[in-house]
Write a protein that holds these residues in place. Structure first.
Motif, PDB file in Angstrom:
ATOM      1  N   ILE A  18       5.323  -0.014  -5.412  1.00  0.00           N
ATOM      2  CA  ILE A  18       4.485  -0.364  -6.661  1.00  0.00           C
ATOM      3  C   ILE A  18       3.905  -0.168  -8.406  1.00  0.00           C
ATOM      4  CG2 ILE A  18       1.728  -0.001  -6.584  1.00  0.00           C
ATOM      5  CD1 ILE A  18       1.557   0.262  -3.530  1.00  0.00           C
ATOM      6  N   TYR A  20       0.806  -9.229 -10.216  1.00  0.00           N
ATOM      7  CA  TYR A  20      -0.057  -8.265  -8.852  1.00  0.00           C
ATOM      8  C   TYR A  20      -1.236  -7.977  -9.696  1.00  0.00           C
ATOM      9  CZ  TYR A  20      -0.667  -3.175  -7.569  1.00  0.00           C
ATOM     10  OH  TYR A  20      -0.871  -1.918  -7.007  1.00  0.00           O
ATOM     11  N   ALA A  27      -3.928  -4.862  -8.279  1.00  0.00           N
ATOM     12  CA  ALA A  27      -4.419  -3.856  -7.737  1.00  0.00           C
ATOM     13  C   ALA A  27      -5.972  -4.159  -7.232  1.00  0.00           C
ATOM     14  CB  ALA A  27      -3.877  -2.840  -8.179  1.00  0.00           C
ATOM     15  N   SER A  28      -5.399  -4.272  -5.929  1.00  0.00           N
ATOM     16  CA  SER A  28      -7.251  -4.620  -5.668  1.00  0.00           C
ATOM     17  C   SER A  28      -7.507  -3.062  -4.784  1.00  0.00           C
ATOM     18  CB  SER A  28      -7.254  -5.470  -4.165  1.00  0.00           C
ATOM     19  OG  SER A  28      -6.228  -5.769  -3.371  1.00  0.00           O
ATOM     20  N   GLN A  70       4.108  -2.847 -10.912  1.00  0.00           N
ATOM     21  CA  GLN A  70       3.248  -3.059 -11.903  1.00  0.00           C
ATOM     22  C   GLN A  70       3.470  -2.534 -14.067  1.00  0.00           C
ATOM     23  OE1 GLN A  70       0.988   1.099 -10.934  1.00  0.00           O
ATOM     24  NE2 GLN A  70      -0.106  -0.071 -10.123  1.00  0.00           N
ATOM     25  N   ARG A  80       1.010  -1.064   0.112  1.00  0.00           N
ATOM     26  CA  ARG A  80       0.352   0.118   0.205  1.00  0.00           C
ATOM     27  C   ARG A  80       0.867   0.928   0.017  1.00  0.00           C
ATOM     28  NH1 ARG A  80      -0.244   2.091   5.446  1.00  0.00           N
ATOM     29  NH2 ARG A  80       0.413   0.019   6.776  1.00  0.00           N
ATOM     30  N   TRP A 111       5.082   3.544  -3.162  1.00  0.00           N
ATOM     31  CA  TRP A 111       4.119   4.035  -3.913  1.00  0.00           C
ATOM     32  C   TRP A 111       5.429   3.945  -5.108  1.00  0.00           C
ATOM     33  CZ3 TRP A 111       0.359   4.225  -6.710  1.00  0.00           C
ATOM     34  CH2 TRP A 111      -0.077   4.982  -7.796  1.00  0.00           C
TER      35      TRP A 111
END
Length: 127
Positions: free
Chosen positions: A68, A84, A86-87, A72, A52, A65
């Protein structure tokens, strides 16, 4: 016969593998050793893989960030899907912490993290 290397990385989980990869990209000779038979068999492979960007300090926001975003981009940059999905996260907060949480949201958004603030009805509607 001896082997030489520029850098020895201990551990082949998420951190060790990333460190080894980025050092090797600079042209350094990298040797990775691990107590397990393969990569990510320690704590990385045993985690529930949740990540997160919602933190209250700039350093943790930026580290998370950027991580992440790297995950991605991984399929495009490395040709491998790492699974991955994203939920999102949903934090439920008591009213007394609302002002602090909104300040953290402003900081997260300043770092580019897409954060939504929901009222109770909107939170209830999430399935």
């Amino acid at each position: 016969m001896g082997t030489t290397t520029d850098v020895l990385v201990i551990g082949s989980g998420a951190i060790g593998a990333s460190v080894a990869y980025h050092l090797a990209r600079t042209g350094l000779g990298v040797l990775v050793v691990d107590q397990f038979d393969g990569p990510a068999e320690g704590s990385t492979g045993r985690c529930f893989a949740s990540v997160r960007g919602q933190w209250a300090d700039s350093l943790n926001i930026e580290i998370s960030w950027r991580s992440i975003q790297a995950v991605q981009r991984f399929p495009d940059e490395h040709g491998m899907d790492v699974g991955y999905i994203a939920s999102g996260y949903l934090f439920l907060l008591p009213e007394y912490s609302w002002n602090g949480a909104l300040a953290a949201v402003d900081l997260q958004r300043a770092h580019g993290v897409p954060v939504e603030v929901l009222d109770v009805d909107a939170a209830r509607s999430i399935t």
